[in-house]
Write a protein that holds these residues in place. Structure first.
Motif, PDB file in Angstrom:
ATOM      1  N   GLY A   1      -5.672   1.876  14.251  1.00  0.00           N
ATOM      2  CA  GLY A   1      -5.838   2.292  12.861  1.00  0.00           C
ATOM      3  C   GLY A   1      -6.896   1.529  12.099  1.00  0.00           C
ATOM      4  O   GLY A   1      -6.863   1.504  10.863  1.00  0.00           O
TER       5      GLY A   1
ATOM      6  N   ASN B   1     -12.139   7.309  12.032  1.00  0.00           N
ATOM      7  CA  ASN B   1     -12.281   5.952  11.511  1.00  0.00           C
ATOM      8  C   ASN B   1     -13.692   5.411  11.662  1.00  0.00           C
ATOM      9  O   ASN B   1     -13.985   4.290  11.266  1.00  0.00           O
TER      10      ASN B   1
ATOM     11  N   PRO C   1      -1.980  -1.309   8.304  1.00  0.00           N
ATOM     12  CA  PRO C   1      -2.352   0.110   8.288  1.00  0.00           C
ATOM     13  C   PRO C   1      -2.704   0.609   6.896  1.00  0.00           C
ATOM     14  O   PRO C   1      -3.614   1.422   6.730  1.00  0.00           O
TER      15      PRO C   1
ATOM     16  N   GLU D   1      -6.379   2.170   6.195  1.00  0.00           N
ATOM     17  CA  GLU D   1      -6.431   3.569   5.781  1.00  0.00           C
ATOM     18  C   GLU D   1      -7.187   3.725   4.470  1.00  0.00           C
ATOM     19  O   GLU D   1      -7.952   4.679   4.283  1.00  0.00           O
TER      20      GLU D   1
END
Length: 409
Positions: A131, A151, A345, A349
């Motif tokens: 992530g 990502n 995370p 994000e």
């Protein structure tokens, strides 16, 4: 307060096999959260040895310069930045395990990408698995953006297939009697090198220019006499080479020995390296190359970058150093906007989401990206003119007129 690594970049680069035993604990790993006096630790794996060592070291210099500059100017979120750089030896399996270790065992806060499409794809996959935001300086081949990564962001103006767009437009606009009639292509078996070479080849072939030689060679090739003889025998008007560094040098020297004199020579990769002119006997006049960067660009942050880097190294930065610095700029912009830099995370994000929605001012100009991380801009075309490398395309930013036909080398 968590334990922090104090290994220097130089020590790690000199002894890449050194065990990374000092572990940075994150909240997910059961350790205490980083405090305001702890550094923001950035993990990087680079090809400091092996096939991609020359440009890999350029990227290392760019990352180190960026970190030093930002630390001297207050750091990120008021915290110092600490780089942890390891040597992947130009090996795709090793680069994947490096990022696994940096993220999962050593608990770095952020990661920056490596050099070369061959290394970016496996590294980006690891980052996506955990992530992590993944901004990279040198994975421009089309396949990078076809893996489904959400990502990844490429810190340069354009992907490999589009590097020569301005040159293709120039050639096809030439009068019929001045336009090349035949093309010889030689490329390293590497997605980036082939992407740049084939992007130009295909655009011109579709317009009716004949491809008379089309050679692919392994990355470890050192003897180019056979390929050079084939190209010389073809007497092709236009030479297109997709290279990294040493292979480009060796091929040009072999072509010089064959006394092959193309009307136009477009060589990606090698000419952007500061050592290139001396390596081919200072016979650079007229050689063309795409570049995402020029030290003379008037962007405010570029002027600051060139001044700082030149003071550190007694020479202006090249494209590899600039793309590394740009990587740092892109990540820093997201970190400062979102207000976090940790491996959680939630933070990662937010960083990824912010870059998908925003434009960042960098040393290569303003960058924005599509959903797959492709930058939405174009590369410049540079040429050696009167012994100096200058921007010749596009017209609105050129530093000199494009020289055609190419002088003999």
């Amino acid at each position: 307060m968590r334990a922090t690594r104090r290994l220097t970049v130089a020590a790690i680069a000199a002894a890449s096999a050194l065990s990374l035993s000092a572990c940075l604990a994150s909240p997910e790993q059961g350790g205490e959260a980083a405090g305001p006096d702890d550094p923001i630790v950035v993990g990087v794996s680079l090809p400091l040895t092996g096939d991609f060592a020359e440009p890999g070291k350029g990227v290392q210099r760019g990352y180190e310069a960026w970190a030093k500059h930002i630390n001297e100017n207050g750091g990120l979120l008021g915290r110092q930045v600490e780089l942890v750089i390891v040597d992947d030896q130009s090996n795709a399996d090793r680069v994947a395990s490096d990022y696994e270790r940096l993220i999962n065992q050593d608990g770095v806060d952020l990661v920056f990408g490596p050099f070369s499409t061959r290394l970016v794809v496996p590294a980006a996959q690891v980052a996506q698995d955990y992530g992590f935001l993944f901004v990279e300086p040198a994975g421009a081949a089309a396949e990078v953006f076809e893996q489904g990564f959400d990502n990844l962001f490429y810190a340069a103006p354009a992907i490999a297939d589009d590097h020569y767009d301005h040159l293709s437009e120039y050639i096809l606009a030439l009068p019929e009697d001045e336009r090349p009639k035949t093309i010889a292509v030689a490329s390293m078996d590497d997605p980036f090198a082939q992407g740049t070479a084939y992007g130009l080849r295909d655009q011109l072939a579709e317009a009716g220019i004949e491809v008379v030689v089309d050679e692919v060679y392994p990355p470890n090739t050192t003897d180019f006499s056979g390929i050079a003889a084939k190209i010389a025998d073809s007497k092709a008007d236009l030479l297109i080479v997709g290279s990294q560094y040493q292979d480009g040098v060796n091929l040009v020297v072999a072509l010089q020995q064959q006394d092959y004199q193309p009307q136009m020579a477009a060589i990606s990769g090698a000419p952007t390296n500061a050592e290139f002119p001396a390596a081919i006997g200072d016979k650079t006049e007229g050689i063309l190359a795409p570049t995402g960067y020029t030290p003379t660009a008037p962007y405010p942050s570029n002027e600051e970058f060139v001044e700082f880097y030149t003071a550190e190294h007694d020479a202006p930065p090249a494209e590899d150093e600039a793309n590394a610095w740009t990587t740092g700029q892109v990540v820093a912009a997201a970190v400062e906007a979102v207000g976090c830099a940790d491996p959680s995370p939630e933070c990662q994000e937010q960083l990824i989401g912010w870059l998908h929605e925003n434009e960042v001012e960098t040393v290569v100009g303003a960058l924005s990206w599509d959903a797959q991380g492709r930058p939405q801009s174009a590369h410049l075309i540079q040429q050696y003119v009167d012994g100096e490398i200058k921007i010749v395309l596009p017209e609105d930013v050129k530093e000199a007129d494009l020289v055609h036909p190419k002088p003999a080398w």
